[in-house]
Design an enzyme around this catalytic site. Sequence first.
Site, PDB file in Angstrom:
ATOM      1  N   LYS A 214      13.436   0.938  -5.018  1.00  0.00           N
ATOM      2  CA  LYS A 214      12.062   1.389  -5.330  1.00  0.00           C
ATOM      3  C   LYS A 214      11.917   1.895  -6.776  1.00  0.00           C
ATOM      4  O   LYS A 214      10.952   1.566  -7.460  1.00  0.00           O
ATOM      5  CB  LYS A 214      11.649   2.521  -4.384  1.00  0.00           C
ATOM      6  CG  LYS A 214      11.391   2.089  -2.953  1.00  0.00           C
ATOM      7  CD  LYS A 214      10.906   3.299  -2.141  1.00  0.00           C
ATOM      8  CE  LYS A 214      10.793   2.988  -0.681  1.00  0.00           C
ATOM      9  NZ  LYS A 214      10.239   4.110   0.088  1.00  0.00           N
TER      10      LYS A 214
ATOM     11  N   ASP B 288       3.465   5.115   0.200  1.00  0.00           N
ATOM     12  CA  ASP B 288       4.146   6.138   1.018  1.00  0.00           C
ATOM     13  C   ASP B 288       3.321   7.420   1.160  1.00  0.00           C
ATOM     14  O   ASP B 288       3.201   7.970   2.260  1.00  0.00           O
ATOM     15  CB  ASP B 288       5.517   6.484   0.409  1.00  0.00           C
ATOM     16  CG  ASP B 288       6.601   5.498   0.820  1.00  0.00           C
ATOM     17  OD1 ASP B 288       6.394   4.748   1.799  1.00  0.00           O
ATOM     18  OD2 ASP B 288       7.660   5.477   0.159  1.00  0.00           O
TER      19      ASP B 288
END
Length: 284
Positions: free
Chosen positions: A73, A109
């Site tokens: 990420k 997220d």
Amino acid sequence: MSVELTGSTLLTGIFGDPVAHSASPAMHNAAYAKLGMDRVYVPFHVRAAQLPAALRAIPALGILGVNVTVPHKERVARLLKRQSAEARLLGAVNCVVSRRGELFGDNTDARGLAQDLASLDVAIKGQTAIVVGAGGGAAAAVLALHRLSARQIVMVNRTRQRALKLAQRFKSARIDVQDLDELNNPGLIGRAALVLNATSVGLKAEPFLPLAYEAARPDCFFYDLVYAAEPTGFLRPARERGLRTADGAGMLLHQGALAFELFNGVKAPIEAMRKALNARLGRE
Ligand code: NAP
């Protein structure tokens, strides 16, 4: 689940290392089946050395978009020129969308967690929330809690310096950094409306760190970003005291639904995705 491929099936997927454990293919393919879309979501085992080539392959192969998971990420955030303000703030990209040959990074997220906390009726506004951890998951949690108008966010982490660095990124939030042993301070735990674990401690059902569960308010919510078939070591003592708890499966569901919408431009069939996720986690 069997997927019928045609001559015009379009691809989405996930890059990770490892990736075989991911529940995302089950969720996204269930959504395609529900909507009758000729699309498929594939797990791609991408090793670090191949990450730039794998990103270049997205437009080359006409892939609509991919999720990005551990350990890529942060690196994808460094590799992509175009990304959302949210991905930049978090320093992490969890989905890459391809539009007319250009790649765009985003991060769902924090929005996924905020949606899950709202659906669980966790009241954050004007309250104190404790975040354990200072990695990527903790960063998303801090952003979500700040947006939900927490009065104070207390971040505790094993490595104090990492928590201080993360706190600096959120200039407008009130974040206090404390040492890990503060979790055992009844005065701190007793003030909190939410205690959120953003470390992997307790994943294997081992006991969590020393924490003054007995001091928690009766309305305090314990949330673990980790999701597992069994209650985690962090959640178990809270459950035994009758306190409200949830693991990170709901966050995974909501971040996945948001990614689905970015990839496909249609509203995600969330109940079909939830059912597939529950089946994958053995929670039918
Ligand atoms: P990360 O960036 O590697 O951060 C890990 C954190 O755990 C750090 O704060 C680290 O502290 C702490 N830690 C690790 N071992 C520890 C120990 N033995 N004692 C005390 N602290 C310890 O990981 P991440 O990406 O934030 O992910 C954290 C967890 O959240 C993972 O289990 C991940 O699967 C989960 N997650 C779930 C979702 C979801 O959708 N539900 C989304 C994101 C993440 P130091 O700084 O001291 O090393």
